[in-house]
Design a protein around this motif. Structure first.
Motif, PDB file in Angstrom:
ATOM      1  N   ASP A  33       2.212  -3.357  10.686  1.00  0.00           N
ATOM      2  CA  ASP A  33       1.826  -3.800   9.353  1.00  0.00           C
ATOM      3  C   ASP A  33       3.050  -3.825   8.439  1.00  0.00           C
ATOM      4  OD1 ASP A  33      -0.860  -4.207   9.808  1.00  0.00           O
ATOM      5  OD2 ASP A  33      -1.486  -2.238   9.070  1.00  0.00           O
ATOM      6  N   LYS A  34       3.040  -4.756   7.495  1.00  0.00           N
ATOM      7  CA  LYS A  34       4.081  -4.816   6.472  1.00  0.00           C
ATOM      8  C   LYS A  34       3.470  -4.297   5.178  1.00  0.00           C
ATOM      9  CE  LYS A  34       6.581  -8.659   8.614  1.00  0.00           C
ATOM     10  NZ  LYS A  34       7.696  -7.813   9.068  1.00  0.00           N
ATOM     11  N   VAL A  35       3.936  -3.134   4.753  1.00  0.00           N
ATOM     12  CA  VAL A  35       3.329  -2.445   3.621  1.00  0.00           C
ATOM     13  C   VAL A  35       4.201  -2.599   2.383  1.00  0.00           C
ATOM     14  CG1 VAL A  35       4.418  -0.230   4.189  1.00  0.00           C
ATOM     15  CG2 VAL A  35       2.291  -0.249   2.904  1.00  0.00           C
ATOM     16  N   ALA A  36       3.556  -2.668   1.213  1.00  0.00           N
ATOM     17  CA  ALA A  36       4.287  -2.851  -0.038  1.00  0.00           C
ATOM     18  C   ALA A  36       5.158  -1.649  -0.350  1.00  0.00           C
ATOM     19  CB  ALA A  36       3.308  -3.109  -1.180  1.00  0.00           C
ATOM     20  N   ASP A  40       5.996  -7.494  -4.664  1.00  0.00           N
ATOM     21  CA  ASP A  40       6.358  -8.612  -3.778  1.00  0.00           C
ATOM     22  C   ASP A  40       7.434  -8.239  -2.766  1.00  0.00           C
ATOM     23  OD1 ASP A  40       4.574 -10.356  -5.140  1.00  0.00           O
ATOM     24  OD2 ASP A  40       6.075 -10.663  -6.707  1.00  0.00           O
ATOM     25  N   GLU A  41       7.542  -6.976  -2.437  1.00  0.00           N
ATOM     26  CA  GLU A  41       8.510  -6.520  -1.427  1.00  0.00           C
ATOM     27  C   GLU A  41       7.776  -5.651  -0.410  1.00  0.00           C
ATOM     28  OE1 GLU A  41      12.580  -3.820  -1.084  1.00  0.00           O
ATOM     29  OE2 GLU A  41      12.027  -4.713  -3.021  1.00  0.00           O
ATOM     30  N   TYR A  42       7.963  -5.973   0.857  1.00  0.00           N
ATOM     31  CA  TYR A  42       7.226  -5.283   1.918  1.00  0.00           C
ATOM     32  C   TYR A  42       8.192  -4.752   2.983  1.00  0.00           C
ATOM     33  CZ  TYR A  42       3.145  -7.493  -0.163  1.00  0.00           C
ATOM     34  OH  TYR A  42       2.167  -7.894  -1.041  1.00  0.00           O
ATOM     35  N   SER A  43       7.768  -3.715   3.674  1.00  0.00           N
ATOM     36  CA  SER A  43       8.577  -3.115   4.732  1.00  0.00           C
ATOM     37  C   SER A  43       7.680  -2.825   5.934  1.00  0.00           C
ATOM     38  CB  SER A  43       9.219  -1.815   4.229  1.00  0.00           C
ATOM     39  OG  SER A  43      10.120  -1.280   5.183  1.00  0.00           O
ATOM     40  N   THR A  44       8.218  -3.027   7.119  1.00  0.00           N
ATOM     41  CA  THR A  44       7.434  -2.894   8.347  1.00  0.00           C
ATOM     42  C   THR A  44       7.198  -1.437   8.729  1.00  0.00           C
ATOM     43  OG1 THR A  44       8.326  -4.977   9.177  1.00  0.00           O
ATOM     44  CG2 THR A  44       7.333  -3.494  10.802  1.00  0.00           C
ATOM     45  N   VAL A  45       5.970  -1.122   9.084  1.00  0.00           N
ATOM     46  CA  VAL A  45       5.645   0.196   9.636  1.00  0.00           C
ATOM     47  C   VAL A  45       6.021   0.175  11.115  1.00  0.00           C
ATOM     48  CG1 VAL A  45       3.808   1.847  10.156  1.00  0.00           C
ATOM     49  CG2 VAL A  45       3.747   0.543   8.010  1.00  0.00           C
ATOM     50  N   TYR A  46       7.003   0.983  11.498  1.00  0.00           N
ATOM     51  CA  TYR A  46       7.455   0.993  12.893  1.00  0.00           C
ATOM     52  C   TYR A  46       7.001   2.235  13.653  1.00  0.00           C
ATOM     53  CZ  TYR A  46      11.203   4.123  11.271  1.00  0.00           C
ATOM     54  OH  TYR A  46      11.904   5.181  10.721  1.00  0.00           O
ATOM     55  N   PHE A 133      -1.761  11.395   7.914  1.00  0.00           N
ATOM     56  CA  PHE A 133      -1.004  10.212   8.306  1.00  0.00           C
ATOM     57  C   PHE A 133       0.357  10.204   7.619  1.00  0.00           C
ATOM     58  CE2 PHE A 133      -5.496   9.518   8.378  1.00  0.00           C
ATOM     59  CZ  PHE A 133      -5.730   8.893   9.581  1.00  0.00           C
ATOM     60  N   ALA A 134       1.405   9.914   8.395  1.00  0.00           N
ATOM     61  CA  ALA A 134       2.760   9.847   7.847  1.00  0.00           C
ATOM     62  C   ALA A 134       3.463   8.608   8.398  1.00  0.00           C
ATOM     63  CB  ALA A 134       3.547  11.110   8.202  1.00  0.00           C
ATOM     64  N   PRO A 135       3.219   7.443   7.779  1.00  0.00           N
ATOM     65  CA  PRO A 135       3.832   6.211   8.289  1.00  0.00           C
ATOM     66  C   PRO A 135       5.323   6.136   8.005  1.00  0.00           C
ATOM     67  CG  PRO A 135       2.577   5.772   6.295  1.00  0.00           C
ATOM     68  CD  PRO A 135       2.316   7.191   6.645  1.00  0.00           C
ATOM     69  N   PHE A 136       6.085   5.670   8.993  1.00  0.00           N
ATOM     70  CA  PHE A 136       7.513   5.424   8.839  1.00  0.00           C
ATOM     71  C   PHE A 136       7.715   3.930   8.599  1.00  0.00           C
ATOM     72  CE2 PHE A 136       9.004   9.160  11.723  1.00  0.00           C
ATOM     73  CZ  PHE A 136       8.734  10.047  10.688  1.00  0.00           C
ATOM     74  N   THR A 137       8.409   3.589   7.521  1.00  0.00           N
ATOM     75  CA  THR A 137       8.723   2.194   7.237  1.00  0.00           C
ATOM     76  C   THR A 137      10.224   1.966   7.364  1.00  0.00           C
ATOM     77  OG1 THR A 137       9.092   2.494   4.855  1.00  0.00           O
ATOM     78  CG2 THR A 137       6.812   2.106   5.582  1.00  0.00           C
ATOM     79  N   SER A 138      10.605   0.720   7.552  1.00  0.00           N
ATOM     80  CA  SER A 138      12.024   0.391   7.717  1.00  0.00           C
ATOM     81  C   SER A 138      12.837   0.776   6.491  1.00  0.00           C
ATOM     82  CB  SER A 138      12.184  -1.102   8.001  1.00  0.00           C
ATOM     83  OG  SER A 138      11.539  -1.463   9.202  1.00  0.00           O
ATOM     84  N   SER A 139      12.214   0.732   5.317  1.00  0.00           N
ATOM     85  CA  SER A 139      12.925   1.080   4.087  1.00  0.00           C
ATOM     86  C   SER A 139      12.939   2.579   3.819  1.00  0.00           C
ATOM     87  CB  SER A 139      12.286   0.369   2.892  1.00  0.00           C
ATOM     88  OG  SER A 139      10.998   0.901   2.641  1.00  0.00           O
ATOM     89  N   GLY A 140      12.047   3.328   4.491  1.00  0.00           N
ATOM     90  CA  GLY A 140      11.949   4.764   4.264  1.00  0.00           C
ATOM     91  C   GLY A 140      11.053   5.141   3.107  1.00  0.00           C
ATOM     92  N   SER A 141      10.304   4.156   2.576  1.00  0.00           N
ATOM     93  CA  SER A 141       9.414   4.431   1.455  1.00  0.00           C
ATOM     94  C   SER A 141       8.224   3.487   1.526  1.00  0.00           C
ATOM     95  CB  SER A 141      10.146   4.267   0.123  1.00  0.00           C
ATOM     96  OG  SER A 141      10.585   2.925  -0.035  1.00  0.00           O
ATOM     97  N   LEU A 142       7.208   3.755   0.713  1.00  0.00           N
ATOM     98  CA  LEU A 142       6.045   2.879   0.612  1.00  0.00           C
ATOM     99  C   LEU A 142       5.263   3.229  -0.651  1.00  0.00           C
ATOM    100  CD1 LEU A 142       3.247   4.037   3.094  1.00  0.00           C
ATOM    101  CD2 LEU A 142       5.309   5.376   2.682  1.00  0.00           C
ATOM    102  N   LEU A 143       4.540   2.233  -1.167  1.00  0.00           N
ATOM    103  CA  LEU A 143       3.684   2.474  -2.321  1.00  0.00           C
ATOM    104  C   LEU A 143       2.338   2.999  -1.846  1.00  0.00           C
ATOM    105  CD1 LEU A 143       4.395  -0.669  -4.516  1.00  0.00           C
ATOM    106  CD2 LEU A 143       4.896   1.700  -5.130  1.00  0.00           C
ATOM    107  N   VAL A 144       1.953   4.164  -2.356  1.00  0.00           N
ATOM    108  CA  VAL A 144       0.680   4.781  -1.990  1.00  0.00           C
ATOM    109  C   VAL A 144      -0.091   5.065  -3.276  1.00  0.00           C
ATOM    110  CG1 VAL A 144      -0.436   6.666  -0.753  1.00  0.00           C
ATOM    111  CG2 VAL A 144       1.808   5.860  -0.012  1.00  0.00           C
TER     112      VAL A 144
END
Length: 280
Positions: A33-36, A40-46, A133-144
């Motif tokens: 998933d690509k999470v905000a 308008d900026e998203y990062s992939t959950v890997y 749950f602790a999702p890892f994104t490519s940017s190292g952050s996410l909006l929750v």
């Protein structure tokens, strides 16, 4: 939930914004998933550092102005972003941010949001929920729930930077954690994302990518100042190298050289190196 004494999760009912899916619950987020991470900026959950549908965990419930109906539910050691100066400075002066453990956030502090601004904390309480749950994104952050949160945990409770013998270093927990996940990201980005989507977990829900480094970190932090200091120097040096490696791999020149080298090796595999180069 977490390994040892660390807590590094979001509750199942937190909400995230996913490209192509809209707003979904944290428990429904999947690898790929690509999470905000901003407007308008998203990062992939890997991957997930922790993923457990059944575990009952205690979470801080942090209410902010504008998001009172949807408070952030986060474990105490997981990190969020605040203004780099004072966590209570006026929003007009909040130009840069830093990550801090959620346990250090107080009513009146400012948290970074996805609107390119900050929101003031109005209330904090505690809630017990099922699921961690602790999702890892490519940017190292996410909006929750509208708040910018880290993908990572502070391994030293209440500390945002690495401390050795009570002395603060200049290395943030955010930077160290993100650097040490570089091998994981490189496998997903350059070798096989399908392999990453088949991520496995321990009985406690800890990713096998995370379990051993976490145990080593827990052991190191229990040692005397000399052993911890030597371990910290090795860890920082390793993090710097991993960070450089990842940056190099994303360089177009580096990628071109790697592809060219791999192509040459494949094309010339029946020949000697000399024969290969004579044929170029």
């Amino acid at each position: 939930g977490g390994g040892g004494g660390f807590m590094f999760c979001f509750s199942a009912i937190n909400v995230v914004d996913v490209l192509g899916k809209g707003q979904i619950l944290m428990k429904d987020l999947v690898i790929g998933d690509k999470v905000a991470v901003d407007l308008d900026e998203y990062s992939t959950v890997y991957g997930f550092g922790h993923r457990d549908l059944l575990l009952e965990s205690e979470y801080l419930r942090i209410y902010t102005q504008g998001f009172e109906e949807q408070p952030l539910e986060i474990s105490k050691d997981h990190m969020v972003f605040v203004p780099a100066g004072s966590p209570r400075e006026d929003s007009s002066q909040a130009k840069t941010k830093k990550s801090v453990p959620a346990s250090t956030v107080e009513v009146g502090d400012l948290l970074w949001t996805g609107s390119g601004s900050v929101a003031r904390v109005t209330k904090i309480d505690i809630v017990v929920r099922q699921g961690a749950f602790a999702p890892f994104t490519s940017s190292g952050s996410l909006l929750v729930n509208g708040v910018l949160a880290s993908s990572y945990v502070s391994l030293q409770p209440n500390n945002s930077v690495l401390k050795v013998g009570g002395l603060e270093t200049s290395f943030s927990m955010q930077w160290l954690a993100h650097a040490f996940q570089a091998p994981h990201r490189l496998v997903c980005d350059f070798l096989s994302f399908h392999y990453c989507q088949r991520e496995t977990y321990t009985d406690e829900g800890i990713s096998h990518w995370v379990y051993l480094p976490l145990k080593i970190s827990e052991w190191l932090l229990r040692q005397n100042v000399v052993v911890m200091g030597l371990g910290a120097m090795l860890a920082v040096a390793s993090a710097v190298l991993l960070n450089l490696l990842e940056q190099m791999m994303w360089s177009p020149v580096t990628v071109l050289l790697v592809v060219a080298g791999a192509s040459c090796s494949w094309a010339c595999r029946p020949q000697t190196k000399a024969g290969c180069f004579r044929g170029l």
